[in-house]
Motif scaffolding. Sequence first.
Motif, mmCIF file in Angstrom:
data_model
loop_
_atom_site.group_PDB
_atom_site.id
_atom_site.type_symbol
_atom_site.label_atom_id
_atom_site.label_comp_id
_atom_site.label_asym_id
_atom_site.label_seq_id
_atom_site.Cartn_x
_atom_site.Cartn_y
_atom_site.Cartn_z
ATOM 1 N N ILE A 252 3.442 -0.497 -13.580
ATOM 2 C CA ILE A 252 3.140 -0.786 -12.174
ATOM 3 C C ILE A 252 2.209 0.295 -11.640
ATOM 4 O O ILE A 252 2.559 1.475 -11.596
ATOM 5 N N GLU A 253 1.029 -0.093 -11.264
ATOM 6 C CA GLU A 253 0.037 0.829 -10.737
ATOM 7 C C GLU A 253 0.044 0.739 -9.216
ATOM 8 O O GLU A 253 -0.254 -0.308 -8.635
ATOM 9 N N ALA A 254 0.415 1.834 -8.561
ATOM 10 C CA ALA A 254 0.486 1.833 -7.099
ATOM 11 C C ALA A 254 -0.900 1.643 -6.489
ATOM 12 O O ALA A 254 -1.888 2.221 -6.964
ATOM 13 N N ARG A 255 -0.939 0.845 -5.434
ATOM 14 C CA ARG A 255 -2.197 0.673 -4.688
ATOM 15 C C ARG A 255 -2.232 1.732 -3.591
ATOM 16 O O ARG A 255 -1.681 1.552 -2.505
ATOM 17 N N VAL A 256 -2.880 2.848 -3.891
ATOM 18 C CA VAL A 256 -2.834 4.008 -3.006
ATOM 19 C C VAL A 256 -3.754 3.796 -1.815
ATOM 20 O O VAL A 256 -4.952 3.547 -1.963
ATOM 21 N N ASP A 257 -3.170 3.920 -0.638
ATOM 22 C CA ASP A 257 -3.891 3.719 0.616
ATOM 23 C C ASP A 257 -4.244 5.058 1.265
ATOM 24 O O ASP A 257 -5.302 5.216 1.866
ATOM 25 N N VAL A 258 -3.317 6.044 1.151
ATOM 26 C CA VAL A 258 -3.511 7.363 1.749
ATOM 27 C C VAL A 258 -3.059 8.418 0.732
ATOM 28 O O VAL A 258 -1.994 8.274 0.123
ATOM 29 N N VAL A 259 -3.858 9.471 0.556
ATOM 30 C CA VAL A 259 -3.508 10.587 -0.332
ATOM 31 C C VAL A 259 -3.293 11.829 0.521
ATOM 32 O O VAL A 259 -4.124 12.145 1.387
ATOM 33 N N VAL A 260 -2.176 12.530 0.289
ATOM 34 C CA VAL A 260 -1.850 13.716 1.076
ATOM 35 C C VAL A 260 -1.608 14.892 0.135
ATOM 36 O O VAL A 260 -1.424 14.723 -1.068
ATOM 37 N N ALA B 52 -1.734 16.348 -11.026
ATOM 38 C CA ALA B 52 -1.030 16.580 -9.763
ATOM 39 C C ALA B 52 -0.496 15.245 -9.257
ATOM 40 O O ALA B 52 -1.261 14.386 -8.840
ATOM 41 N N PHE B 53 0.825 15.096 -9.310
ATOM 42 C CA PHE B 53 1.418 13.805 -9.007
ATOM 43 C C PHE B 53 2.904 14.008 -8.764
ATOM 44 O O PHE B 53 3.465 15.052 -9.076
ATOM 45 N N ALA B 54 3.548 13.007 -8.194
ATOM 46 C CA ALA B 54 5.010 12.987 -8.122
ATOM 47 C C ALA B 54 5.526 12.422 -9.442
ATOM 48 O O ALA B 54 5.076 11.358 -9.872
ATOM 49 N N PRO B 55 6.432 13.131 -10.113
ATOM 50 C CA PRO B 55 6.930 12.616 -11.400
ATOM 51 C C PRO B 55 7.452 11.187 -11.312
ATOM 52 O O PRO B 55 7.304 10.408 -12.254
ATOM 53 N N ALA B 56 8.072 10.832 -10.187
ATOM 54 C CA ALA B 56 8.584 9.469 -10.044
ATOM 55 C C ALA B 56 7.447 8.449 -10.067
ATOM 56 O O ALA B 56 7.582 7.350 -10.611
ATOM 57 N N PRO C 5 0.841 -1.208 0.000
ATOM 58 C CA PRO C 5 0.000 0.000 0.000
ATOM 59 C C PRO C 5 0.875 1.257 0.000
ATOM 60 O O PRO C 5 1.978 1.245 0.560
ATOM 61 N N TRP C 6 0.363 2.338 -0.609
ATOM 62 C CA TRP C 6 1.138 3.560 -0.815
ATOM 63 C C TRP C 6 0.544 4.754 -0.089
ATOM 64 O O TRP C 6 -0.662 4.846 0.113
ATOM 65 N N VAL C 7 1.431 5.685 0.254
ATOM 66 C CA VAL C 7 1.032 7.063 0.567
ATOM 67 C C VAL C 7 1.436 7.887 -0.653
ATOM 68 O O VAL C 7 2.602 7.870 -1.057
ATOM 69 N N ALA C 8 0.476 8.591 -1.261
ATOM 70 C CA ALA C 8 0.733 9.300 -2.516
ATOM 71 C C ALA C 8 0.403 10.781 -2.379
ATOM 72 O O ALA C 8 -0.455 11.170 -1.577
ATOM 73 N N ILE C 9 1.072 11.594 -3.175
ATOM 74 C CA ILE C 9 0.834 13.037 -3.183
ATOM 75 C C ILE C 9 -0.255 13.360 -4.209
ATOM 76 O O ILE C 9 -0.133 13.000 -5.381
ATOM 77 N N PHE C 10 -1.323 13.980 -3.779
ATOM 78 C CA PHE C 10 -2.436 14.427 -4.629
ATOM 79 C C PHE C 10 -3.060 13.269 -5.400
ATOM 80 O O PHE C 10 -4.233 13.002 -5.282
ATOM 81 N N ASP C 11 -2.288 12.551 -6.245
ATOM 82 C CA ASP C 11 -2.764 11.408 -7.019
ATOM 83 C C ASP C 11 -3.910 11.804 -7.948
ATOM 84 O O ASP C 11 -4.974 11.204 -7.961
ATOM 85 N N PHE D 170 4.411 16.665 1.035
ATOM 86 C CA PHE D 170 5.402 15.596 1.183
ATOM 87 C C PHE D 170 5.799 15.369 2.634
ATOM 88 O O PHE D 170 6.114 14.246 3.031
ATOM 89 N N ALA D 171 5.815 16.434 3.441
ATOM 90 C CA ALA D 171 6.288 16.308 4.816
ATOM 91 C C ALA D 171 5.404 15.402 5.666
ATOM 92 O O ALA D 171 5.836 14.893 6.705
ATOM 93 N N GLN D 172 4.164 15.174 5.238
ATOM 94 C CA GLN D 172 3.266 14.301 5.989
ATOM 95 C C GLN D 172 3.600 12.821 5.777
ATOM 96 O O GLN D 172 3.243 11.961 6.597
ATOM 97 N N MET D 173 4.255 12.526 4.664
ATOM 98 C CA MET D 173 4.416 11.128 4.243
ATOM 99 C C MET D 173 5.122 10.238 5.265
ATOM 100 O O MET D 173 4.631 9.144 5.588
ATOM 101 N N PRO D 174 6.295 10.638 5.791
ATOM 102 C CA PRO D 174 6.975 9.728 6.729
ATOM 103 C C PRO D 174 6.130 9.363 7.939
ATOM 104 O O PRO D 174 6.202 8.233 8.437
ATOM 105 N N PHE D 175 5.313 10.299 8.426
ATOM 106 C CA PHE D 175 4.486 10.037 9.601
ATOM 107 C C PHE D 175 3.389 9.018 9.285
ATOM 108 O O PHE D 175 2.931 8.293 10.172
#
Length: 310
Positions: free
Chosen positions: A222-230, A209-213, A199-205, A233-238
């Motif tokens: 590969i399609e990420a299975r997004v679990d949380v959208v924020v 609006a997306f992370a280029p990577a 499962p992923w934490v993704a930006i905007f998605d 970026f600073a929220q992601m590690p938490f």
Amino acid sequence: MAIDRLMANLDLNLLITLDTLLRERNVTRTADHLGVSQPAVSGALARLRRHFDDPLLTRVGNRYELTALAARVAALTGPAIAGVRRVFETTAEFDPSRLDREFTLVISDYAATVLAPLVAREIGRLAPGVRLRLEQTTPYAVDHAADTLRAADGLIIPHGFVTDLPYLDLFEDRWVCIVSHDHPSVGDTLTLDQLGTLPWVAIFDRPTAFAPAARQLRMLGIEARVDVVVDGFAQMPFLVAGTRRVALIQERLARQLAPVTGVRILDCPFDVVPVAEAFWWNPMYRNDPAHAWLRTLIVAAAAPLRHQSG
């Protein structure tokens, strides 16, 4: 000639009142904000209504709403006030130490963390009268960058989102993956298969609006299975710590936050294009000496980030 007559009869104080009225939508609050009497604001509103031949504010229940014309005008008052301020701040000789001005930068929380402190430090050293306002980027602000930059002094985002506007390159960073320090199924490396199942934490998605990577990962099938959208970026590690989630994040930000959030930093298991941060600005500032100074200062402040690895 009609324009000349209009300008001759124009009271610039009305522009400030108009801007505040359209934001507050209330005569009393406008008067309090401007430090003037309520009758003075009521009189100004009457003059503005005559000028535009439009009520501007109409009562709907117990509140006032903008008319269609007022909504269009409201989008113009901020840039107009900024333009007038620039005219009267112009001097024959530019001295940043005597500058009294507020600069607004629309910036991601990533750039606000790794670059803005360097910029603020230089401003404080060279121009103590300057105020720096940082506004968080949004998908709308980026998708409508030309409109955003009519009211802001600059937009700091990576290449790949904005075209047809002047820019200055600032620095590059690497994309890395982060997982929880105690992730049960990830060791010292990540595989593409794991990126497709975790499962992923993704930006905007969103499509624009997306992370280029993350977009590159999709191009690999590969399609990420997004679990949380924020929205930052600073929220992601938490949101990764203590879970099975994974996220893509810039290396400099990851290294600042990893010690306090309990995440591990891992190389991406695919060849990812680096983050290339740039400062985008409106060409109307081309001959503005204060803005030219700001542009030079930001590029100089980013120098340590250009000369070190992520």
